[in-house]
Design an enzyme around this catalytic site. Sequence first.
Site, PDB file in Angstrom:
ATOM      1  N   CYS A  95     125.067 -88.742 103.016  1.00 54.15           N
ATOM      2  CA  CYS A  95     126.395 -88.732 103.675  1.00 54.15           C
ATOM      3  C   CYS A  95     127.455 -89.336 102.768  1.00 54.15           C
ATOM      4  CB  CYS A  95     126.380 -89.467 105.010  1.00 54.15           C
ATOM      5  SG  CYS A  95     125.271 -88.771 106.215  1.00 54.15           S
ATOM      6  N   HIS A 152     130.681 -93.721 102.961  1.00 56.56           N
ATOM      7  CA  HIS A 152     129.915 -92.840 103.851  1.00 56.56           C
ATOM      8  C   HIS A 152     130.912 -91.884 104.507  1.00 56.56           C
ATOM      9  CE1 HIS A 152     127.533 -91.803 107.456  1.00 56.56           C
ATOM     10  NE2 HIS A 152     126.475 -92.349 106.886  1.00 56.56           N
ATOM     11  N   GLN A 180     125.985-101.230 106.319  1.00 57.11           N
ATOM     12  CA  GLN A 180     124.927-101.416 105.332  1.00 57.11           C
ATOM     13  C   GLN A 180     124.822-102.880 104.878  1.00 57.11           C
ATOM     14  OE1 GLN A 180     121.847 -99.800 104.271  1.00 57.11           O
ATOM     15  NE2 GLN A 180     123.374 -98.274 104.851  1.00 57.11           N
ATOM     16  N   LYS A 197     120.587-100.490 112.271  1.00 58.59           N
ATOM     17  CA  LYS A 197     120.303-100.817 110.870  1.00 58.59           C
ATOM     18  C   LYS A 197     119.870-102.275 110.723  1.00 58.59           C
ATOM     19  CE  LYS A 197     122.632 -97.006 108.966  1.00 58.59           C
ATOM     20  NZ  LYS A 197     123.657 -96.437 108.123  1.00 58.59           N
ATOM     21  N   ASP A 201     133.604-101.290 106.813  1.00 58.79           N
ATOM     22  CA  ASP A 201     132.402-100.654 107.346  1.00 58.79           C
ATOM     23  C   ASP A 201     131.218-101.532 106.932  1.00 58.79           C
ATOM     24  OD1 ASP A 201     130.040 -99.228 107.533  1.00 58.79           O
ATOM     25  OD2 ASP A 201     130.835 -97.378 106.666  1.00 58.79           O
TER      26      ASP A 201
HETATM   27  C1  LIG Z   1     124.679 -95.727 108.429  1.00 64.08           C
HETATM   28  C2  LIG Z   1     126.057 -95.899 107.934  1.00 64.08           C
HETATM   29  C3  LIG Z   1     127.152 -95.428 108.667  1.00 64.08           C
HETATM   30  C4  LIG Z   1     127.012 -94.664 109.952  1.00 64.08           C
HETATM   31  O1  LIG Z   1     126.382 -95.421 110.934  1.00 64.08           O
HETATM   32  P1  LIG Z   1     125.993 -94.740 112.337  1.00 64.08           P
HETATM   33  O2  LIG Z   1     125.051 -95.714 112.938  1.00 64.08           O
HETATM   34  O3  LIG Z   1     125.360 -93.422 112.013  1.00 64.08           O
HETATM   35  O4  LIG Z   1     127.259 -94.586 113.108  1.00 64.08           O
HETATM   36  C5  LIG Z   1     128.397 -95.663 108.148  1.00 64.08           C
HETATM   37  N1  LIG Z   1     128.584 -96.308 106.985  1.00 64.08           N
HETATM   38  C6  LIG Z   1     127.563 -96.774 106.269  1.00 64.08           C
HETATM   39  C7  LIG Z   1     127.841 -97.516 104.992  1.00 64.08           C
HETATM   40  C8  LIG Z   1     126.268 -96.581 106.699  1.00 64.08           C
HETATM   41  O5  LIG Z   1     125.237 -97.031 105.975  1.00 64.08           O
END
Ligand SMILES: *Cc1c(COP(=O)(O)O)cnc(C)c1O
Length: 404
Positions: free
Chosen positions: A362, A121, A201, A224, A198
């Site tokens: 993104c 992302h 997801q 999320k 990260d």
């Molecule tokens: C949604 C997402 C982000 C960004 O999250 P925010 O809540 O917008 O800060 C970063 N990495 C991944 C893999 C995502 O799915």
Amino acid sequence: MFDIDKIRKDFPILNRTVNGKPLIYFDNAATSQTPQQVIDVIVEYYSNYNANIHRGVHTLSQEATDKYESARHTIQQHFNANKAHEIIFTSGTTHGINLVANGFEALLQQDDELIVSALEHHSNIVPWQMLCERTGASLKVIPMTEEGELQMDVFDALLSDKTKLVFVNHVSNALGTVNPIKTIIDKAHAFGAAVLIDGAQASPHIKVDVQELDVDFYVVSAHKMCGPTGVGALYGKETWLNKLPPYQGGGEMIAEVSFEKTTYADLPHKFEAGTPNICGGIAFAAALDYMNDIGYHAIASYEAELLDYATEKLAAIEGLRIYGTSKQKTAVISFNIGNIHPYDIGTIIDKLGIAVRTGHHCAQPIMEYYKIPGTVRVSFAFYNTQNEIDSFVEAVKRAAIMLA
Ligand SMILES: *Cc1c(COP(=O)(O)O)cnc(C)c1O
């Protein structure tokens, strides 16, 4: 055990209609919906004990402080962090990554190398590029395969004593690929490099144990995983968090301030300048309680059924290509039909009450790899159903005929 009708009743938004049709919400990878149990916690906060925390001697402030710190413990337990102060409240994944990237500026030198993956992302790319510009460190990329997996042999070749930090997502938001993060962490550690994962997801679908992973930093967003927007958490190993300088200066993050010298507060407050999203933090914990009550095993196996069912139905549509065919996937399907623009499909099926994501998600480097402007992305949560998938597949077929 897993009672889908009961679960759906927890989500008031699933009762609404869109363009005269029952809402079918398949954009869960962008944000998840909020159960009544979490909405109640938000209403309760503003109705009963809204106050600033860690400061007041009065009852409301103490109640709010207790609930907020108790939320930190819930998050600690959920991710199995060793200590509560290893959980830093953030505004979300993006904030957590920027906090760590900013802190590493003090620890990097010109020849140092950072490793990222092609599946990221933008929020796990851009803060590191900015860091490289400021420090002169360079960014190396683990390339992807046609299936949407990481080329691990190239990762092996990129690792060296110059590698200071590796950052990859646990699950790709654009393709659903589950990356082999335990292997990545162990390999990076063999070269003394730190690892940031990260988890935005992955955290809605996979129960994460940061100690078992031995990960240095793990970042998530509450929105999320059934919580509110504007709040998230950064897990950092105590030793690393102590090494990093504060990200922002302000109230709450100091021990003592004078114009000659200011000393910083201990963890976690060192990284929590200013009044946080107090209600959001408390509601985040309520969301974790909600998901744990249902159970991650039940969620994962139900979502895997939805994924298999939808993949089979979609693959049968003529001219439809699915991007991201890794064997290890969460319930995300990215696809295109012939040369039809994804936006056109999204617009037509919205008229039928169906919410999907279209575009580059993104993750432009992934789109560049496949040489496409974007995809239609459907992403399921545990409150979706096979009936919804049937309606969606019919809608996609209709759109394809109209746009052919
Ligand atoms: C949604 C997402 C982000 C960004 O999250 P925010 O809540 O917008 O800060 C970063 N990495 C991944 C893999 C995502 O799915």
